[in-house]
Structure formats: structure tokens, C-alpha cells
Design an enzyme around this catalytic site. Structure first.
Site, mmCIF file in Angstrom:
data_model
loop_
_atom_site.group_PDB
_atom_site.id
_atom_site.type_symbol
_atom_site.label_atom_id
_atom_site.label_comp_id
_atom_site.label_asym_id
_atom_site.label_seq_id
_atom_site.Cartn_x
_atom_site.Cartn_y
_atom_site.Cartn_z
ATOM 1 N N GLY A 70 0.692 -1.185 0.159
ATOM 2 C CA GLY A 70 -0.033 0.181 0.299
ATOM 3 C C GLY A 70 0.690 1.055 -0.049
ATOM 4 O O GLY A 70 0.678 1.819 -0.493
ATOM 5 N N TYR B 87 9.902 3.041 2.108
ATOM 6 C CA TYR B 87 10.669 2.248 2.807
ATOM 7 C C TYR B 87 12.133 1.929 2.837
ATOM 8 O O TYR B 87 12.864 1.512 2.233
ATOM 9 C CB TYR B 87 9.706 0.927 2.244
ATOM 10 C CG TYR B 87 8.469 0.420 2.563
ATOM 11 C CD1 TYR B 87 8.255 -0.773 3.423
ATOM 12 C CD2 TYR B 87 7.432 1.063 2.112
ATOM 13 C CE1 TYR B 87 6.925 -1.054 4.114
ATOM 14 C CE2 TYR B 87 6.259 0.250 2.476
ATOM 15 C CZ TYR B 87 6.008 -0.243 3.388
ATOM 16 O OH TYR B 87 4.593 -1.041 3.370
ATOM 17 N N HIS C 199 8.562 3.761 7.455
ATOM 18 C CA HIS C 199 8.751 2.540 7.970
ATOM 19 C C HIS C 199 9.754 1.448 8.189
ATOM 20 O O HIS C 199 9.747 0.499 8.269
ATOM 21 C CB HIS C 199 7.068 1.376 6.394
ATOM 22 C CG HIS C 199 6.253 2.084 6.344
ATOM 23 N ND1 HIS C 199 5.308 3.001 7.414
ATOM 24 C CD2 HIS C 199 5.400 2.436 5.121
ATOM 25 C CE1 HIS C 199 4.784 3.462 6.823
ATOM 26 N NE2 HIS C 199 4.259 3.166 5.787
HETATM 27 N N1 FMN Z 1 0.404 -1.641 2.850
HETATM 28 C C1 FMN Z 1 1.802 -1.472 3.378
HETATM 29 O O1 FMN Z 1 2.409 -0.893 2.440
HETATM 30 N N2 FMN Z 1 1.832 -1.730 4.517
HETATM 31 C C2 FMN Z 1 1.499 -2.721 5.541
HETATM 32 O O2 FMN Z 1 1.683 -3.235 6.134
HETATM 33 C C3 FMN Z 1 0.371 -2.803 4.887
HETATM 34 N N3 FMN Z 1 -1.156 -3.830 6.056
HETATM 35 C C4 FMN Z 1 -2.158 -4.545 5.325
HETATM 36 C C5 FMN Z 1 -2.841 -4.830 6.130
HETATM 37 C C6 FMN Z 1 -3.788 -5.758 5.934
HETATM 38 C C7 FMN Z 1 -4.583 -6.363 6.424
HETATM 39 C C8 FMN Z 1 -4.991 -4.678 4.691
HETATM 40 C C9 FMN Z 1 -5.981 -4.907 4.134
HETATM 41 C C10 FMN Z 1 -3.876 -4.189 3.692
HETATM 42 C C11 FMN Z 1 -2.476 -3.531 4.029
HETATM 43 N N4 FMN Z 1 -1.768 -3.117 2.874
HETATM 44 C C12 FMN Z 1 -0.630 -2.594 3.443
HETATM 45 C C13 FMN Z 1 -2.924 -1.974 1.657
HETATM 46 C C14 FMN Z 1 -2.312 -4.130 1.548
HETATM 47 O O3 FMN Z 1 -0.473 -3.527 1.006
HETATM 48 C C15 FMN Z 1 -2.759 -3.254 -0.296
HETATM 49 O O4 FMN Z 1 -3.804 -2.661 -0.536
HETATM 50 C C16 FMN Z 1 -2.136 -3.883 -2.314
HETATM 51 O O5 FMN Z 1 -1.281 -4.401 -1.404
HETATM 52 C C17 FMN Z 1 -2.572 -3.147 -2.974
HETATM 53 O O6 FMN Z 1 -2.234 -4.853 -3.788
HETATM 54 P P1 FMN Z 1 -4.068 -5.368 -4.136
HETATM 55 O O7 FMN Z 1 -4.728 -3.983 -5.241
HETATM 56 O O8 FMN Z 1 -3.126 -6.238 -5.447
HETATM 57 O O9 FMN Z 1 -4.627 -5.790 -3.354
#
Ligand code: FMN
Length: 245
Positions: free
Chosen positions: A164, A170, A176
Site C-alpha cells: 500500500g 520503505y 517504515h
Molecule cells: N500496505 C503496506 O504498505 N504495509 C502494510 O503493512 C500493510 N498492511 C495491510 C494489512 C491489511 C490487513 C490490509 C487489508 C492491507 C494492508 N496494506 C499494507 C495494504 C495492501 O498491501 C495493499 O492494499 C495491497 O498491496 C494492494 O494490492 P492489491 O491491489 O492486489 O490488493
């Protein structure tokens, strides 16, 4: 020549996600290279994440004090693992059965790729469950077989994940912290511990906040990388002989 095999362990709930697109690119690119590609779609399989006594058929060695590692090792030796665990272990082994018909663990040209969204700085719980339940003692490691002498030392593995947060968040001096610190437990503590040659991680930074052309470019880069993934030099780790056990 026998067909080479790759396994993608995939953890995302949505077929519309970027992770699904990254998985599809990997399947296409590796198939094009002549690989048989296996995909374990963990949410679709409703893969059980918890390591429990249900993973063992028949009697436990010590029902009064259940020790998962020990019970799984005995059950593995005796062919008494639950069907879902046995099936995944078979996928991990399958390629060498097809290629060389030698020791079932000695192969080359095998890739295991974990494809997932970063959750709380690590993998989703369902993928941790796959690791806990499939890479079990005896099958994936032993006290004699770990790191340089690991059971899967002739196989390659890599992490492929989305975040995200943005890449700039990072770094060692940013919000982070260094992404490599987050990856150490997985790349060293899981993959290298089991002997895998660990390839550099494929990180898709913040696809949700990236415009369509940027997302397409990320997938193009992934496709291009996969074309040469079997010639890549793995990451280097300190040799086991440097350390006293
Ligand atoms: N994004 C981060 O950069 N670091 C995190 O620690 C992080 N923790 C997450 C925890 C949960 C439970 C969820 C639902 C999302 C988290 N995210 C985090 C965001 C997701 O990594 C992001 O929405 C995802 O990689 C997007 O890819 P997608 O379009 O395939 O879903």
C-alpha cells in the site's frame, strides 16, 4: 526432455486485484518458457491457516502434550498427513519427480513464488498457514538439513508482493524503515532455512495509487524479468560454515 515445473502460492481474495494480474502474467510468461505452472490459490481453496492436530490422520504420539513439529514429522514419515497438506507437499516435490526421477528433493529449474499483498509488514495469515503446515519438519528441513545443506537447495524461490505504501516510505531513513528488514524472516528464516536459492523479491510498489499506465509498466517489467528468471543470480547470504552450531 521432461517438463519443468513452477509453483505459485497465491494469496488474494479478488480476481480484479493487482496481485491477480501479477499472478496471471507469471502463469503466461512461465508457460511461454515451457514450464508447467501449478497455482495454489489459497483463498479459493479455503486453505486452513491454523496448525492443529487435525492435520494428522490416526493416533497422536503424545496426545497429553501435543507438539506440532514432532507429530507432523512422524505423520509425514508414515503417510498420515491430512489430504490438503499432503497435496501441497506433493506440489512442492512434483517437479523433480517429473524431471530427474532421482532423489525426490534434488532438482534444478524449479521456482516457488509466493504472490501476496503486504499485510502488517508481512504475508497474509492464510499464507503463513501454508508455510506452517506445508514446510514441516522432515519434509522441508531437519536439524541436519538447513541453510546451505537445506533440503530444497537445488530449487529457487522468491517473494512477489504489492504494497500500500510508496517505495520512498520503505528506506532505512524513512517512515517504515528498510524493506529488507521486513523481508529477512521470510527470505532467510523460511526460504533459505529450507535451502531454497532465494531470488531478489519482486516488489510492486503501491499499485492502488499508481495510474493505469504505471501499473501496466510494472506488469511489463515483471513479464520481462520472468523471461530470464532461471538465469538470475540468487541473493547471497553468509555461508553456514561461518557459524558454529
Ligand atoms: N500496505 C503496506 O504498505 N504495509 C502494510 O503493512 C500493510 N498492511 C495491510 C494489512 C491489511 C490487513 C490490509 C487489508 C492491507 C494492508 N496494506 C499494507 C495494504 C495492501 O498491501 C495493499 O492494499 C495491497 O498491496 C494492494 O494490492 P492489491 O491491489 O492486489 O490488493
Amino acid at each position: 526432455m521432461a517438463q519443468k515445473t513452477a509453483l505459485i502460492v497465491y494469496a488474494h481474495q479478488s480476481p480484479a486485484s493487482f496481485n491477480a494480474a501479477a499472478r496471471d502474467v507469471a502463469v503466461q510468461a512461465l508457460t511461454k518458457k515451457g514450464y508447467k505452472v501449478l497455482v495454489s490459490d489459497l483463498y479459493a481453496m479455503k486453505f486452513k491457516a491454523s496448525a492443529t492436530a487435525e492435520d494428522i490422520k490416526g493416533d497422536l504420539q503424545n496426545p497429553e502434550h501435543f507438539v506440532y513439529n514432532n507429530e507432523m514429522m512422524v505423520a509425514w514419515k508414515e503417510g498420515r498427513l491430512s489430504d490438503d497438506v499432503a497435496e501441497e507437499q506433493h506440489k512442492v516435490e512434483q517437479a523433480d519427480l517429473i524431471i530427474f526421477q532421482l532423489d525426490r528433493r534434488r532438482i534444478i529449474c524449479f521456482v516457488m513464488s509466493l504472490q501476496y499483498p503486504l499485510y502488517w509488514f508481512t504475508i497474509p495469515a492464510i499464507m503463513k498457514g501454508w508455510i506452517d503446515r506445508v514446510l514441516t519438519q522432515g519434509f522441508a528441513f531437519s536439524m541436519q538439513n538447513m541453510y546451505d545443506n537445506g533440503i530444497f537447495k537445488n530449487k529457487r524461490a522468491m517473494l512477489s508482493f504489492t504494497t500500500g505504501g510508496m517505495e520512498s516510505m520503505y528506506k532505512d531513513d524513512s517512515l517504515h524503515g528498510d524493506i529488507n528488514i521486513l523481508l529477512w524472516p521470510l527470505q532467510n528464516g523460511v526460504l533459505r532455512f529450507c535451502g531454497f536459492q532465494v531470488l531478489a523479491p519482486q516488489i510492486f510498489w503501491s499499485p492502488a495509487y499508481t495510474p493505469p499506465e504505471g501499473r501496466a509498466a510494472m506488469l511489463d517489467g515483471w513479464r520481462e524479468r520472468l523471461g530470464g528468471v532461471f538465469e538470475e543470480k540468487p541473493l547471497s547470504f553468509a555461508p553456514s560454515e561461518y557459524f558454529d552450531l
